[in-house]
Design a protein around this motif. Structure first.
Motif, PDB file in Angstrom:
ATOM      1  N   TRP A  15     -20.004  56.901  31.927  1.00 26.61           N
ATOM      2  CA  TRP A  15     -18.887  56.301  32.648  1.00 26.61           C
ATOM      3  C   TRP A  15     -17.575  56.515  31.903  1.00 26.61           C
ATOM      4  CZ3 TRP A  15     -19.165  55.699  37.454  1.00 26.61           C
ATOM      5  CH2 TRP A  15     -20.359  55.345  38.063  1.00 26.61           C
ATOM      6  N   LYS A  16     -17.614  56.487  30.583  1.00 21.82           N
ATOM      7  CA  LYS A  16     -16.412  56.733  29.802  1.00 21.82           C
ATOM      8  C   LYS A  16     -15.888  58.151  30.059  1.00 21.82           C
ATOM      9  CE  LYS A  16     -15.926  57.302  25.100  1.00 21.82           C
ATOM     10  NZ  LYS A  16     -16.175  56.912  23.727  1.00 21.82           N
ATOM     11  N   GLU A  17     -16.795  59.129  30.078  1.00 20.44           N
ATOM     12  CA  GLU A  17     -16.398  60.509  30.349  1.00 20.44           C
ATOM     13  C   GLU A  17     -15.868  60.664  31.770  1.00 20.44           C
ATOM     14  OE1 GLU A  17     -19.517  63.263  29.470  1.00 20.44           O
ATOM     15  OE2 GLU A  17     -19.706  62.559  27.414  1.00 20.44           O
ATOM     16  N   GLU A  18     -16.487  59.967  32.724  1.00 23.74           N
ATOM     17  CA  GLU A  18     -16.019  60.051  34.108  1.00 23.74           C
ATOM     18  C   GLU A  18     -14.602  59.507  34.243  1.00 23.74           C
ATOM     19  OE1 GLU A  18     -17.253  61.185  37.205  1.00 23.74           O
ATOM     20  OE2 GLU A  18     -18.452  62.295  35.768  1.00 23.74           O
ATOM     21  N   PHE A  19     -14.331  58.362  33.631  1.00 22.88           N
ATOM     22  CA  PHE A  19     -12.998  57.782  33.703  1.00 22.88           C
ATOM     23  C   PHE A  19     -11.975  58.687  33.036  1.00 22.88           C
ATOM     24  CE2 PHE A  19     -15.211  53.473  33.967  1.00 22.88           C
ATOM     25  CZ  PHE A  19     -15.106  53.446  35.335  1.00 22.88           C
ATOM     26  N   LEU A  20     -12.327  59.260  31.893  1.00 26.96           N
ATOM     27  CA  LEU A  20     -11.405  60.156  31.204  1.00 26.96           C
ATOM     28  C   LEU A  20     -11.150  61.420  32.025  1.00 26.96           C
ATOM     29  CD1 LEU A  20     -12.595  59.873  27.496  1.00 26.96           C
ATOM     30  CD2 LEU A  20     -10.465  59.054  28.472  1.00 26.96           C
ATOM     31  N   ARG A  21     -12.192  61.940  32.660  1.00 19.68           N
ATOM     32  CA  ARG A  21     -12.030  63.146  33.473  1.00 19.68           C
ATOM     33  C   ARG A  21     -11.106  62.875  34.655  1.00 19.68           C
ATOM     34  NH1 ARG A  21     -14.183  65.507  37.901  1.00 19.68           N
ATOM     35  NH2 ARG A  21     -15.599  63.792  38.261  1.00 19.68           N
ATOM     36  N   GLU A  22     -11.294  61.732  35.335  1.00 17.31           N
ATOM     37  CA  GLU A  22     -10.418  61.385  36.454  1.00 17.31           C
ATOM     38  C   GLU A  22      -8.981  61.186  35.986  1.00 17.31           C
ATOM     39  OE1 GLU A  22     -11.782  58.156  38.818  1.00 17.31           O
ATOM     40  OE2 GLU A  22     -13.729  59.095  39.192  1.00 17.31           O
ATOM     41  N   LYS A  23      -8.812  60.569  34.835  1.00 21.55           N
ATOM     42  CA  LYS A  23      -7.479  60.353  34.300  1.00 21.55           C
ATOM     43  C   LYS A  23      -6.810  61.692  33.984  1.00 21.55           C
ATOM     44  CE  LYS A  23      -5.218  57.837  30.562  1.00 21.55           C
ATOM     45  NZ  LYS A  23      -5.460  57.031  29.354  1.00 21.55           N
ATOM     46  N   MET A  24      -7.551  62.624  33.419  1.00 18.51           N
ATOM     47  CA  MET A  24      -7.002  63.938  33.106  1.00 18.51           C
ATOM     48  C   MET A  24      -6.645  64.702  34.385  1.00 18.51           C
ATOM     49  SD  MET A  24      -6.693  64.064  29.922  1.00 18.51           S
ATOM     50  CE  MET A  24      -6.244  65.757  29.767  1.00 18.51           C
ATOM     51  N   LEU A  25      -7.476  64.562  35.424  1.00 19.14           N
ATOM     52  CA  LEU A  25      -7.167  65.218  36.705  1.00 19.14           C
ATOM     53  C   LEU A  25      -5.867  64.682  37.284  1.00 19.14           C
ATOM     54  CD1 LEU A  25     -10.575  65.510  38.566  1.00 19.14           C
ATOM     55  CD2 LEU A  25      -9.012  67.344  37.997  1.00 19.14           C
ATOM     56  N   ARG A  26      -5.686  63.358  37.232  1.00 16.88           N
ATOM     57  CA  ARG A  26      -4.454  62.761  37.749  1.00 16.88           C
ATOM     58  C   ARG A  26      -3.240  63.240  36.952  1.00 16.88           C
ATOM     59  NH1 ARG A  26      -7.313  57.800  37.471  1.00 16.88           N
ATOM     60  NH2 ARG A  26      -8.410  57.454  39.404  1.00 16.88           N
ATOM     61  N   CYS A  27      -3.384  63.264  35.622  1.00 16.26           N
ATOM     62  CA  CYS A  27      -2.269  63.705  34.777  1.00 16.26           C
ATOM     63  C   CYS A  27      -1.935  65.173  35.038  1.00 16.26           C
ATOM     64  CB  CYS A  27      -2.608  63.500  33.303  1.00 16.26           C
ATOM     65  SG  CYS A  27      -2.656  61.775  32.809  1.00 16.26           S
ATOM     66  N   GLU A  28      -2.940  66.003  35.196  1.00 16.19           N
ATOM     67  CA  GLU A  28      -2.725  67.427  35.462  1.00 16.19           C
ATOM     68  C   GLU A  28      -2.009  67.623  36.798  1.00 16.19           C
ATOM     69  OE1 GLU A  28      -2.781  71.423  34.651  1.00 16.19           O
ATOM     70  OE2 GLU A  28      -3.354  69.770  33.353  1.00 16.19           O
ATOM     71  N   TRP A  29      -2.432  66.887  37.840  1.00 19.66           N
ATOM     72  CA  TRP A  29      -1.777  66.992  39.141  1.00 19.66           C
ATOM     73  C   TRP A  29      -0.321  66.547  39.028  1.00 19.66           C
ATOM     74  CZ3 TRP A  29       1.014  64.406  42.702  1.00 19.66           C
ATOM     75  CH2 TRP A  29       1.071  64.941  43.976  1.00 19.66           C
ATOM     76  N   HIS A  30      -0.085  65.455  38.315  1.00 24.97           N
ATOM     77  CA  HIS A  30       1.277  64.939  38.173  1.00 24.97           C
ATOM     78  C   HIS A  30       2.145  65.937  37.411  1.00 24.97           C
ATOM     79  CE1 HIS A  30       4.461  62.013  38.015  1.00 24.97           C
ATOM     80  NE2 HIS A  30       4.560  62.200  36.711  1.00 24.97           N
ATOM     81  N   ARG A  31       1.588  66.570  36.375  1.00 22.74           N
ATOM     82  CA  ARG A  31       2.339  67.551  35.606  1.00 22.74           C
ATOM     83  C   ARG A  31       2.675  68.762  36.474  1.00 22.74           C
ATOM     84  NH1 ARG A  31       1.514  72.064  33.203  1.00 22.74           N
ATOM     85  NH2 ARG A  31      -0.731  72.092  33.424  1.00 22.74           N
ATOM     86  N   LYS A  32       1.731  69.155  37.333  1.00 25.24           N
ATOM     87  CA  LYS A  32       1.901  70.356  38.137  1.00 25.24           C
ATOM     88  C   LYS A  32       2.851  70.132  39.311  1.00 25.24           C
ATOM     89  CE  LYS A  32      -1.640  73.839  38.823  1.00 25.24           C
ATOM     90  NZ  LYS A  32      -2.995  74.060  39.286  1.00 25.24           N
ATOM     91  N   TYR A  33       2.681  69.028  40.039  1.00 27.65           N
ATOM     92  CA  TYR A  33       3.386  68.827  41.306  1.00 27.65           C
ATOM     93  C   TYR A  33       4.313  67.609  41.311  1.00 27.65           C
ATOM     94  CZ  TYR A  33      -0.279  71.999  42.742  1.00 27.65           C
ATOM     95  OH  TYR A  33      -1.136  73.055  42.831  1.00 27.65           O
ATOM     96  N   GLY A  34       4.412  66.892  40.210  1.00 27.26           N
ATOM     97  CA  GLY A  34       5.212  65.665  40.179  1.00 27.26           C
ATOM     98  C   GLY A  34       6.685  65.906  40.459  1.00 27.26           C
ATOM     99  N   SER A  35       7.247  66.991  39.897  1.00 31.63           N
ATOM    100  CA  SER A  35       8.676  67.244  40.092  1.00 31.63           C
ATOM    101  C   SER A  35       8.988  67.555  41.554  1.00 31.63           C
ATOM    102  CB  SER A  35       9.136  68.391  39.197  1.00 31.63           C
ATOM    103  OG  SER A  35       8.443  69.574  39.538  1.00 31.63           O
TER     104      SER A  35
END
Length: 176
Positions: A15-35
């Motif tokens: 579960w710790k890895e799953e939460f971290l993976r989802e958090k990284m996916l959100r951060c990556e999307w925000h970095r890519k398309y946030g602007s």
């Protein structure tokens, strides 16, 4: 859903890895398309502001503008100059024309338009993945059709044995 209280370290690490993976996916999307999303939101907010017209003053003779100074000038930031782009590409005119031909009850009109739009891959309809579920199939290309190959050795006529339950095994009954 009932909460599991008897979690061992393997489940906790999962579960710790799953939460971290989802958090990284959100951060990556925000970095890519946030602007792009922020620029779009700012443009929409500016469009909602009431329009203030300037007051008109009597015409006066214009004086020549002062000469610009030769000092260093700052270039405008590119984030402010991003033009507003919609999330979806515009619909081709031929596809849009399907909306106005017939009615959905006769498999025309809106029904035919939606089926035509559904056949397009997401990259042809959207400029960037809107949700995280888009990333699973984003830019995979057209689907590859694979021919079904049947193995004649593995084909079994029936689930049950032909010679009964307690008889010795027949080599034709085994799928190896």
């Amino acid at each position: 859903m009932m909460r599991q209280l008897n979690m061992d370290t393997v489940q906790q690490n999962f579960w710790k890895e799953e939460f971290l993976r989802e958090k990284m996916l959100r951060c990556e999307w925000h970095r890519k398309y946030g602007s792009m999303v922020k620029a779009k939101q700012k443009a929409k907010a500016a469009a909602r502001l009431p329009l203030h017209l300037p007051t008109l003053h009597p015409k006066t003779p214009l004086s020549p503008p002062p000469a610009p100074k030769a000092g260093p000038s700052r270039a405008p930031s590119p984030a402010l100059e991003v033009p507003e782009q919609p999330e979806m590409y515009p619909v081709p005119p031929a596809t849009r024309a399907l909306l106005y031909e017939g009615i959905s009850h006769d498999s025309q009109g809106r029904y035919r338009y939606l089926n035509t739009r559904h056949r397009d891959i997401p990259e042809m309809r959207y400029r960037f993945p809107i949700t995280t579920s888009f990333t699973y199939g984003w830019q995979l290309g057209p689907p590859v059709k694979q021919d079904m190959v049947f193995c004649k050795m593995c084909h079994i006529e029936s689930f049950f044995r032909k010679n009964g339950a307690f008889s010795p095994l027949d080599p034709k009954d085994l799928a190896l």
